[in-house]
Write a protein that holds these residues in place. Structure first.
Motif, short mmCIF file in Angstrom:
data_model
loop_
_atom_site.label_atom_id
_atom_site.label_comp_id
_atom_site.label_asym_id
_atom_site.label_seq_id
_atom_site.Cartn_x
_atom_site.Cartn_y
_atom_site.Cartn_z
N LEU A 154 -12.22 -7.14 11.72
CA LEU A 154 -12.60 -6.42 12.93
C LEU A 154 -12.31 -4.93 12.80
CD1 LEU A 154 -11.42 -8.82 15.78
CD2 LEU A 154 -13.77 -8.16 15.25
N LEU A 155 -11.18 -4.59 12.18
CA LEU A 155 -10.86 -3.17 11.99
C LEU A 155 -11.89 -2.49 11.10
CD1 LEU A 155 -6.97 -3.22 11.43
CD2 LEU A 155 -8.27 -3.09 13.57
N VAL A 156 -12.24 -3.15 10.01
CA VAL A 156 -13.20 -2.56 9.08
C VAL A 156 -14.58 -2.45 9.73
CG1 VAL A 156 -14.38 -2.89 6.87
CG2 VAL A 156 -11.93 -3.37 7.05
N ALA A 157 -14.97 -3.48 10.49
CA ALA A 157 -16.29 -3.48 11.13
C ALA A 157 -16.40 -2.40 12.19
CB ALA A 157 -16.57 -4.85 11.74
N SER A 158 -15.32 -2.21 12.95
CA SER A 158 -15.37 -1.25 14.07
C SER A 158 -14.92 0.14 13.69
CB SER A 158 -14.50 -1.76 15.22
OG SER A 158 -13.12 -1.77 14.84
N ARG A 207 0.21 0.44 13.34
CA ARG A 207 -0.38 1.67 12.80
C ARG A 207 -0.41 1.61 11.27
NH1 ARG A 207 -0.78 6.70 15.20
NH2 ARG A 207 0.75 6.13 16.79
N GLU A 208 0.66 1.10 10.69
CA GLU A 208 0.72 0.96 9.23
C GLU A 208 -0.24 -0.12 8.73
OE1 GLU A 208 5.35 2.36 8.48
OE2 GLU A 208 4.92 0.33 9.18
N VAL A 209 -0.43 -1.19 9.53
CA VAL A 209 -1.43 -2.20 9.17
C VAL A 209 -2.80 -1.56 9.08
CG1 VAL A 209 -2.66 -4.26 9.97
CG2 VAL A 209 -0.17 -4.17 10.12
N ALA A 210 -3.16 -0.74 10.07
CA ALA A 210 -4.46 -0.07 10.04
C ALA A 210 -4.59 0.81 8.80
CB ALA A 210 -4.64 0.77 11.31
N ALA A 211 -3.53 1.52 8.44
CA ALA A 211 -3.57 2.40 7.28
C ALA A 211 -3.72 1.59 5.98
CB ALA A 211 -2.30 3.25 7.23
N ILE A 212 -3.03 0.46 5.89
CA ILE A 212 -3.13 -0.38 4.69
C ILE A 212 -4.53 -0.95 4.56
CG2 ILE A 212 -2.32 -2.51 3.60
CD1 ILE A 212 0.42 -1.96 4.93
N VAL A 213 -5.10 -1.44 5.68
CA VAL A 213 -6.45 -2.01 5.64
C VAL A 213 -7.46 -0.93 5.26
CG1 VAL A 213 -8.27 -3.09 7.01
CG2 VAL A 213 -5.91 -3.85 7.28
N ALA A 214 -7.30 0.28 5.79
CA ALA A 214 -8.19 1.38 5.43
C ALA A 214 -8.10 1.69 3.94
CB ALA A 214 -7.85 2.61 6.26
N GLU A 215 -6.90 1.73 3.44
CA GLU A 215 -6.70 2.03 2.02
C GLU A 215 -7.34 0.97 1.13
OE1 GLU A 215 -3.02 1.78 -1.15
OE2 GLU A 215 -2.57 2.27 0.94
N ILE A 216 -7.12 -0.30 1.45
CA ILE A 216 -7.61 -1.39 0.61
C ILE A 216 -9.12 -1.54 0.71
CG2 ILE A 216 -7.59 -3.92 0.38
CD1 ILE A 216 -4.58 -3.77 0.98
N GLY A 218 -11.25 0.87 1.65
CA GLY A 218 -11.96 2.11 1.34
C GLY A 218 -12.78 2.62 2.49
N ARG A 219 -12.49 2.14 3.71
CA ARG A 219 -13.24 2.57 4.89
C ARG A 219 -12.29 3.15 5.93
NH1 ARG A 219 -17.65 -2.39 5.66
NH2 ARG A 219 -18.19 -2.57 3.43
N PRO A 220 -12.69 4.20 6.62
CA PRO A 220 -11.78 4.84 7.58
C PRO A 220 -11.53 3.96 8.81
CG PRO A 220 -13.98 5.79 7.74
CD PRO A 220 -14.00 4.87 6.55
N THR A 304 -16.80 -10.38 5.54
CA THR A 304 -16.70 -10.79 6.94
C THR A 304 -16.93 -9.61 7.87
OG1 THR A 304 -15.12 -12.52 6.34
CG2 THR A 304 -15.22 -11.90 8.65
N ALA A 305 -16.40 -8.46 7.53
CA ALA A 305 -16.59 -7.26 8.34
C ALA A 305 -18.07 -6.91 8.44
CB ALA A 305 -15.81 -6.09 7.76
N ASP A 306 -18.78 -7.02 7.36
CA ASP A 306 -20.21 -6.70 7.37
C ASP A 306 -20.99 -7.69 8.25
OD1 ASP A 306 -19.79 -4.55 5.73
OD2 ASP A 306 -20.32 -5.61 3.88
N ARG A 307 -20.57 -8.97 8.25
CA ARG A 307 -21.24 -9.95 9.12
C ARG A 307 -20.97 -9.64 10.59
NH1 ARG A 307 -19.48 -13.70 5.15
NH2 ARG A 307 -17.73 -14.35 6.47
N ILE A 308 -19.73 -9.27 10.89
CA ILE A 308 -19.39 -8.93 12.27
C ILE A 308 -20.19 -7.72 12.74
CG2 ILE A 308 -17.55 -8.07 13.77
CD1 ILE A 308 -15.58 -9.74 12.09
N ALA A 309 -20.27 -6.71 11.88
CA ALA A 309 -20.99 -5.48 12.26
C ALA A 309 -22.48 -5.75 12.49
CB ALA A 309 -20.80 -4.43 11.16
N ALA A 310 -23.03 -6.73 11.77
CA ALA A 310 -24.46 -7.03 11.89
C ALA A 310 -24.78 -7.99 13.02
CB ALA A 310 -24.97 -7.60 10.57
N ALA A 311 -23.74 -8.64 13.59
CA ALA A 311 -23.97 -9.66 14.61
C ALA A 311 -24.30 -9.01 15.95
CB ALA A 311 -22.75 -10.54 14.76
#
Length: 316
Positions: A154-158, A207-216, A218-220, A304-311
């Motif tokens: 969800l974080l990556v999709a949004s 906040r650190e979870v968001a930063a780790i997910v962004a790092e891994i 490659g999406r802001p 999964t993020a790409d599927r959510i974004a396209a739904a």
């Protein structure tokens, strides 16, 4: 010793059954209890006993537990409404002659914790201690898999995380580490009437979870601090119910916002700021770090993020 597992067709129960067998428990000494026995047909073919059992049916559950001496009681999913279910399960275990119950609770299970999920566990722990049965309580931290399977996509999709939790921290734990700990307790000795905190190796803020997910990924991902009303509004927009609904999932996850909002308030206020070495003590291995699990599942998260974004957006 005959070991029973409730919720045996779920993630935790299935993994526990598999590890018990791999650890040398004979198939005839394992009883799998589930509301959906048809899901465990393959286990029946292995010579394992599978019985129908439901926390909402105390008498039926007592019948399902006949002959079981050690029970892995996996907490139900009806967050905020589990007290009568768990009371019935403990009563059924006592009526069936179960000797010891190993229960999957949650960290921070103390009276002043505002989390709805934890309130269920506080009551259940009290019931166990009053039951006359031998017991072991495993207080699991939030599963790191919840980040991998639900939060991160969800974080990556949004491209954003909206949270109440602020700088509150929690030591996310891998489900497999909790399963291994439960199996060690079931097969081991000296664990009666003890409480274990099962946590990961690092205290991490949202906040650190968001930063780790962004790092891994490659999406802001922007982090937006909000209040309880703002978090409810976000979940409402996703089509997530306020209260739990049996077998209902949104994006394949059994959400309900009363649970999640109260949970984040508890994180914010430090109720889950718990870290221990109990996983290593019980299993002999170091617990898996959240970052490592996220990296391991990077491609799945992105897909999964790409599927959510396209739904299409949920119907309101």
């Amino acid at each position: 010793m005959k070991i029973g597992i409730t919720g045996a067709s779920g993630h935790f129960g299935g993994a526990a059954a598999r590890l018990l067998l791999e650890s040398g428990l004979p198939a005839e000494d394992l009883v799998l209890i589930t509301r959906s026995p048809e899901k465990l047909a393959a286990r029946v073919a292995q010579g394992i006993t599978v019985r129908a059992g439901d926390f909402d049916d105390r008498l039926g559950l007592a019948d399902a537990l006949r002959g079981v001496t050690h029970l892995l009681m996996i907490s139900g999913t009806r967050v905020g409404f589990r007290e009568p279910q768990h009371r019935a399960a403990i009563d059924a275990a006592r009526e069936a002659g179960v000797e010891r119950v190993v229960y999957t609770s949650f960290i921070g299970a103390v009276e002043n914790n505002p989390s709805l999920a934890v309130k269920d566990h506080i009551i259940t722990e009290r019931l166990l201690k009053q039951s006359g049965l031998a017991w072991t309580v495993l207080r699991d931290a939030q599963y790191a898999e919840a980040v991998v399977e639900a939060m991160a996509p969800l974080l990556v999709a949004s491209g954003q995380m909206t949270s109440v939790a602020g700088e509150g921290r929690m030591a996310f734990v891998c489900r497999d580490d909790c399963v291994a700990s439960a199996v060690a307790v079931l097969l081991g000795h000296g664990h009666e009437n003890k409480v274990y905190d099962l946590t990961g190796p690092d205290l991490v803020s949202y906040r650190e979870v968001a930063a780790i997910v962004a790092e891994i990924s490659g999406r802001p991902i922007a982090f937006n601090l909000t209040d309880e009303a703002g978090l409810y509004a976000m979940f409402d927009a996703l089509g997530i119910p306020r209260e739990p609904v049996d077998d209902l999932t949104v994006n394949n996850f059994p959400w309900n916002s009363d649970d999640m909002v109260s949970f984040e308030v508890a994180v914010r206020d430090g109720h889950f700021n718990v870290i221990s070495d109990d996983v290593r003590t019980l299993t002999g291995r170091a617990p898996t770090a959240l970052r490592d699990l996220l990296m391991r599942h990077r491609e799945g998260i992105l897909a999964t993020a790409d599927r959510i974004a396209a739904a299409p957006p949920p119907k309101r």
